[in-house]
Design a protein around this motif. Structure first.
Motif, PDB file in Angstrom:
ATOM      1  N   SER A 169      42.719  49.973  41.974  1.00 27.33           N
ATOM      2  CA  SER A 169      43.204  51.028  42.874  1.00 27.33           C
ATOM      3  C   SER A 169      44.731  51.088  42.877  1.00 27.33           C
ATOM      4  CB  SER A 169      42.679  50.820  44.293  1.00 27.33           C
ATOM      5  OG  SER A 169      43.292  49.693  44.902  1.00 27.33           O
ATOM      6  N   LYS A 213      38.159  46.348  42.240  1.00 28.26           N
ATOM      7  CA  LYS A 213      38.435  47.613  42.933  1.00 28.26           C
ATOM      8  C   LYS A 213      39.856  47.611  43.488  1.00 28.26           C
ATOM      9  CE  LYS A 213      36.754  50.564  46.659  1.00 28.26           C
ATOM     10  NZ  LYS A 213      35.751  50.716  47.714  1.00 28.26           N
ATOM     11  N   TRP A 214      40.255  46.517  44.100  1.00 22.66           N
ATOM     12  CA  TRP A 214      41.603  46.428  44.677  1.00 22.66           C
ATOM     13  C   TRP A 214      42.661  46.502  43.578  1.00 22.66           C
ATOM     14  CZ3 TRP A 214      45.446  42.600  44.279  1.00 22.66           C
ATOM     15  CH2 TRP A 214      46.534  42.795  45.130  1.00 22.66           C
ATOM     16  N   ARG A 227      33.686  42.427  42.181  1.00 20.98           N
ATOM     17  CA  ARG A 227      33.831  43.886  42.299  1.00 20.98           C
ATOM     18  C   ARG A 227      34.932  44.258  43.282  1.00 20.98           C
ATOM     19  NH1 ARG A 227      27.384  44.600  42.599  1.00 20.98           N
ATOM     20  NH2 ARG A 227      26.975  44.843  40.371  1.00 20.98           N
ATOM     21  N   ARG A 228      34.995  43.531  44.390  1.00 17.80           N
ATOM     22  CA  ARG A 228      36.031  43.793  45.391  1.00 17.80           C
ATOM     23  C   ARG A 228      37.418  43.573  44.791  1.00 17.80           C
ATOM     24  NH1 ARG A 228      33.574  41.396  49.363  1.00 17.80           N
ATOM     25  NH2 ARG A 228      34.344  39.324  48.852  1.00 17.80           N
TER      26      ARG A 228
END
Length: 183
Positions: free
Chosen positions: A175, A171-172, A167-168
């Protein structure tokens, strides 16, 4: 009243084709979606799903409820088949192969949700296999952490770690393109 998976598996194990057909109808959607996401292509996902249900037919007489739900068992078989196919794919050199064209509609026809979904799927496909599988099982297949961990053969803590890292990373990566996606 609908028969339970356990009743249908017992019937299929006795050679009842109708029971097996009902199980396939009941579970094909989630298994096909899971295999397609993990494999990265509809055709490969269909082959995996077909093999999953062939194994169900062959193994139905030996399946016992109690250890795991049928859904967990089917996902576990699909997971193992996907890993085997992905390992074989890595072992075969691809010389002169062109990247497959995105079969989705052109950008002019794509509505905003489809555009975002395509970017998410593309980034999801770039994740390490185990992170991609963990996210697919929990987010897209709707399995709880305990059941997803059982499918993957890992502890719940290990699954949660895979989810957090995946997920991290998503997300990065997303983004970085969020401005383009949103307007």
């Amino acid at each position: 009243m609908e028969d339970t998976d356990e009743v249908l598996v017992a019937r299929a194990g006795s050679g009842n084709r109708e029971a097996c057909r009902l199980l396939v109808e009941r579970h094909i959607g989630p298994i096909l979606a899971f295999a397609t996401r993990v494999m990265g292509s509809q055709a490969d996902g269909e082959e995996v799903a077909q093999e999953v249900f062939l194994r169900l037919w062959r193994e139905a007489r030996r399946w016992r409820s109690g250890k795991a739900s049928l859904s967990t068992w089917l996902h576990r078989v699909a997971f193992n088949l996907c890993l085997d196919r992905l390992a074989r794919r890595r072992e075969q050199p691809i010389e002169g192969a062109e990247e497959a064209a995105d079969p989705g509609p052109g950008a002019a026809e794509v509505v905003e949700e489809e555009e975002v979904a395509r970017h998410v799927n593309r980034e999801l496909a770039k994740l390490p296999e185990r992170q991609r599988v963990a996210i697919t099982l929990c987010h897209y297949q709707g399995l709880g952490n305990r059941e997803a961990a059982a499918v993957m053969g890992v502890s719940v803590d290990a699954l949660e770690s895979l989810l957090a890292r995946g997920r991290r990373t998503l997300k990065w990566r997303l983004s970085r393109i969020a401005g383009d996606l949103l307007g």
